[in-house]
Design a protein around this motif. Structure first.
Motif, PDB file in Angstrom:
ATOM      1  N   ARG A  41     -20.533  -9.732  -6.502  1.00 36.21           N
ATOM      2  CA  ARG A  41     -20.242  -8.650  -5.556  1.00 36.21           C
ATOM      3  C   ARG A  41     -20.730  -7.342  -6.162  1.00 36.21           C
ATOM      4  N   LEU A  96      -1.651   5.104 -12.093  1.00 38.38           N
ATOM      5  CA  LEU A  96      -2.717   4.720 -11.169  1.00 38.38           C
ATOM      6  C   LEU A  96      -3.050   3.233 -11.311  1.00 38.38           C
ATOM      7  N   LEU A 120       0.841  -1.207   0.000  1.00 39.41           N
ATOM      8  CA  LEU A 120       0.000   0.000   0.000  1.00 39.41           C
ATOM      9  C   LEU A 120       0.873   1.253   0.000  1.00 39.41           C
ATOM     10  N   LEU A 123       1.005   6.960  -6.738  1.00 41.08           N
ATOM     11  CA  LEU A 123      -0.031   7.993  -6.890  1.00 41.08           C
ATOM     12  C   LEU A 123       0.565   9.387  -6.711  1.00 41.08           C
ATOM     13  N   THR A 157     -11.064  -4.780  -2.005  1.00 39.43           N
ATOM     14  CA  THR A 157     -10.084  -5.868  -2.082  1.00 39.43           C
ATOM     15  C   THR A 157     -10.121  -6.708  -0.814  1.00 39.43           C
ATOM     16  N   THR A 194     -19.318   5.524  -4.941  1.00 35.30           N
ATOM     17  CA  THR A 194     -18.000   5.640  -4.310  1.00 35.30           C
ATOM     18  C   THR A 194     -16.846   5.335  -5.261  1.00 35.30           C
ATOM     19  N   LEU A 239      -7.365   5.606  -3.776  1.00 37.78           N
ATOM     20  CA  LEU A 239      -7.302   4.144  -3.750  1.00 37.78           C
ATOM     21  C   LEU A 239      -8.185   3.516  -2.662  1.00 37.78           C
ATOM     22  N   PRO A 251     -14.147   5.814  -7.895  1.00 34.67           N
ATOM     23  CA  PRO A 251     -13.503   6.879  -8.672  1.00 34.67           C
ATOM     24  C   PRO A 251     -13.586   6.575 -10.173  1.00 34.67           C
ATOM     25  N   ALA A 305      -2.042  -2.399  -4.885  1.00 37.75           N
ATOM     26  CA  ALA A 305      -3.003  -2.261  -3.786  1.00 37.75           C
ATOM     27  C   ALA A 305      -4.087  -3.333  -3.822  1.00 37.75           C
ATOM     28  N   ASN A 306      -4.351  -3.879  -4.975  1.00 38.67           N
ATOM     29  CA  ASN A 306      -5.449  -4.841  -5.099  1.00 38.67           C
ATOM     30  C   ASN A 306      -4.932  -6.238  -5.445  1.00 38.67           C
ATOM     31  N   ALA A 357      -2.839   0.406  -8.543  1.00 35.37           N
ATOM     32  CA  ALA A 357      -3.987  -0.447  -8.219  1.00 35.37           C
ATOM     33  C   ALA A 357      -3.600  -1.921  -8.216  1.00 35.37           C
ATOM     34  N   LEU A 399     -10.998   0.987  -3.570  1.00 28.88           N
ATOM     35  CA  LEU A 399     -10.434  -0.241  -4.134  1.00 28.88           C
ATOM     36  C   LEU A 399      -9.831  -1.114  -3.033  1.00 28.88           C
ATOM     37  N   LEU A 437      -4.707   3.475   5.482  1.00 29.56           N
ATOM     38  CA  LEU A 437      -5.506   4.506   4.808  1.00 29.56           C
ATOM     39  C   LEU A 437      -5.536   5.808   5.619  1.00 29.56           C
ATOM     40  N   ARG A 470     -12.802  12.451 -11.930  1.00 33.19           N
ATOM     41  CA  ARG A 470     -11.687  13.366 -12.180  1.00 33.19           C
ATOM     42  C   ARG A 470     -11.107  13.127 -13.572  1.00 33.19           C
ATOM     43  N   LEU A 474     -11.959   2.919 -11.185  1.00 33.81           N
ATOM     44  CA  LEU A 474     -10.894   2.383 -10.320  1.00 33.81           C
ATOM     45  C   LEU A 474     -11.526   1.508  -9.251  1.00 33.81           C
ATOM     46  N   GLN A 475     -11.843   0.283  -9.648  1.00 40.92           N
ATOM     47  CA  GLN A 475     -12.444  -0.662  -8.709  1.00 40.92           C
ATOM     48  C   GLN A 475     -12.228  -2.059  -9.264  1.00 40.92           C
ATOM     49  N   THR A 476     -12.344  -3.054  -8.387  1.00 41.57           N
ATOM     50  CA  THR A 476     -12.242  -4.442  -8.823  1.00 41.57           C
ATOM     51  C   THR A 476     -13.648  -5.023  -8.921  1.00 41.57           C
ATOM     52  N   PHE A 477     -13.916  -5.691 -10.010  1.00 42.72           N
ATOM     53  CA  PHE A 477     -15.257  -6.206 -10.291  1.00 42.72           C
ATOM     54  C   PHE A 477     -15.229  -7.726 -10.229  1.00 42.72           C
ATOM     55  N   SER A 478     -16.179  -8.290  -9.496  1.00 44.46           N
ATOM     56  CA  SER A 478     -16.237  -9.745  -9.389  1.00 44.46           C
ATOM     57  C   SER A 478     -17.684 -10.195  -9.448  1.00 44.46           C
TER      58      SER A 478
END
Lengths: 264, 264
Positions: free
Chosen positions: B128, B172, A187, A194, A211, B134, A204, B136, B179-180, B176, A207, B216, B162, B121-125
């Motif tokens: 879920r 980015l 992270l 970033l 995750t 929320t 982030l 980005p 981070a993911n 990701a 995400l 975070l 953005r 900017l997200q993970t899709f499964s």
């Protein structure tokens, strides 16, 4: 045990750092008496003792120890063995360390001591309050009475108490390094990338939350996504190129990609 | 724009997979009309179109496309360029891909198209549900009217929109992955080590939650803990020994340890 008063224990607390400074108040809140605090650095012991009712600062390891039901060694891993051997423990004293990676056999040179372990599976940081009832506490002891006392102590702090032997605890500690220390480092790399793109770290957060939610709700290997998992060579190459200014992270990217692909 | 009706857009949706199947209903919920869905595999397109009001299945790429304000290419990264070049786009069509790692320049061979990017900017499964407000959404376009339309479209879905250029988006996207994807892999290793010690994966949940909360809330490098950060050689050696049955994870442990220590 419902209906009976919770057993109050007299605790001798060695350490006044990240773990001990959160453990001391939690012990008091659970009804125990922290008889004394000792620290290698006296001011931190004084500061912690001042927050606890009826707690003195132990200023010397040379005199006989004040009586306690449990002596807790909340000191850095490397300090446990030297501390154990530098004290004349009362015969039959119950002494427990809090280290994930130290085996119970560390007590074998103190045959008059009842040795034990109370390992809190959590990361402790200054300024971040620990929610003790949720912290898994892992217990081991070389004596049944010691085990009973440590289980009682642990259950007064947390709803998640379990017995673990030294081999299990070491494996759990390694797993915690992957899940906590290494994850935090990744992270950090993400945030640094970033920043280089003039983007705020908060971008982030959704995400990262998703995750972790997904990885805690499913076997993580079964929900692995991304260019490594889909063998997406052009994206992997584009990412390697984007990391050109960071050869070490470029290498790490390759090693993690290979590790993911070895699981497919 | 308050007080004015939200502009409703006609969307042509290419793709019916992990992203498109969540994007389609979100577009409808935001007041847009998904004119058609196309997929390389017709049954998935039919299944998605059946959930959306007034949406047809596009069965051929050879005929003139139905009119739409935005054509969204929610297909795998590797499919974007072939799809772009296999369609006779209406002159001036606004076509946007959703890929983090594909530059805007991928549109340069379609000079009559207004090209753009809408990168979530997200993970899709599967299974879920995505919380779109929320997520980005990162916008780029090679034309001001295209940018305005994509910004309007994005803002109808998310509160976090953005503009990003292709270099920022690639950086980015790499972040990701750390981070993911990589984090998920580490959590998978942790869970596998727990299973070997006959321990349930849920044991790690409080630690993982606190790790992420802390990372975070603070620059992660500034809150790094663990045996690597404290240069704890005996613990590092004990962990290496505990990983003897997994030479690849043993190597990864060493590489991540070195990477942490390079940041100290």
């Amino acid at each position: 045990m419902s209906g009976l008063p919770r057993p109050q224990l007299r605790i001798g607390l060695f350490g006044a750092g990240r773990v001990a400074s959160q453990l001391g108040p939690a012990l008091v809140a659970a009804g125990h008496h922290v008889v004394f605090v000792w620290s290698r650095t006296a001011p931190t012991a004084e500061s912690l003792a001042a927050q606890l009712p009826g707690t003195t600062v132990l200023t010397t390891l040379a005199a006989p120890l004040p009586a306690a039901d449990v002596y807790l060694l909340a000191v850095p891993d490397a300090a446990v063995a030297p501390l154990l051997s530098s004290i004349s423990w009362p015969a039959g004293a119950l002494v427990a360390h809090l280290a994930g990676a130290l085996p119970l056999s560390i007590f074998e040179h103190q045959p008059t001591v009842r040795g034990g372990v109370l390992y809190p599976l959590q990361t402790f940081s200054p300024g971040r309050a620990i929610d003790w009832p949720t912290v898994p506490l892992c217990i081991e002891a070389n004596d049944l009475t010691a085990e009973t006392t440590l289980l009682d102590l642990a259950r007064s702090l947390s709803q998640h108490v379990r017995r673990l032997d030294s081999a299990q605890r070491l494996k759990l500690h390694v797993a915690a390094v992957f899940a906590n220390n290494f994850t935090n480092h990744l992270l950090g790399i993400a945030e640094a990338l970033l920043a280089e793109a003039n983007l705020p770290p908060a971008l982030l957060a959704p995400l990262v939350r998703e995750t972790v939610d997904k990885a805690l709700a499913n076997p993580p290997f079964s929900v692995q996504t991304g260019p490594a998992a889909r063998q997406d060579a052009p994206t992997l190459a584009a990412h390697q190129a984007a990391l050109a200014a960071h050869p070490a992270w470029q290498a790490l990217y390759g090693q993690l990609t290979a590790s993911i692909q070895a699981q497919l």
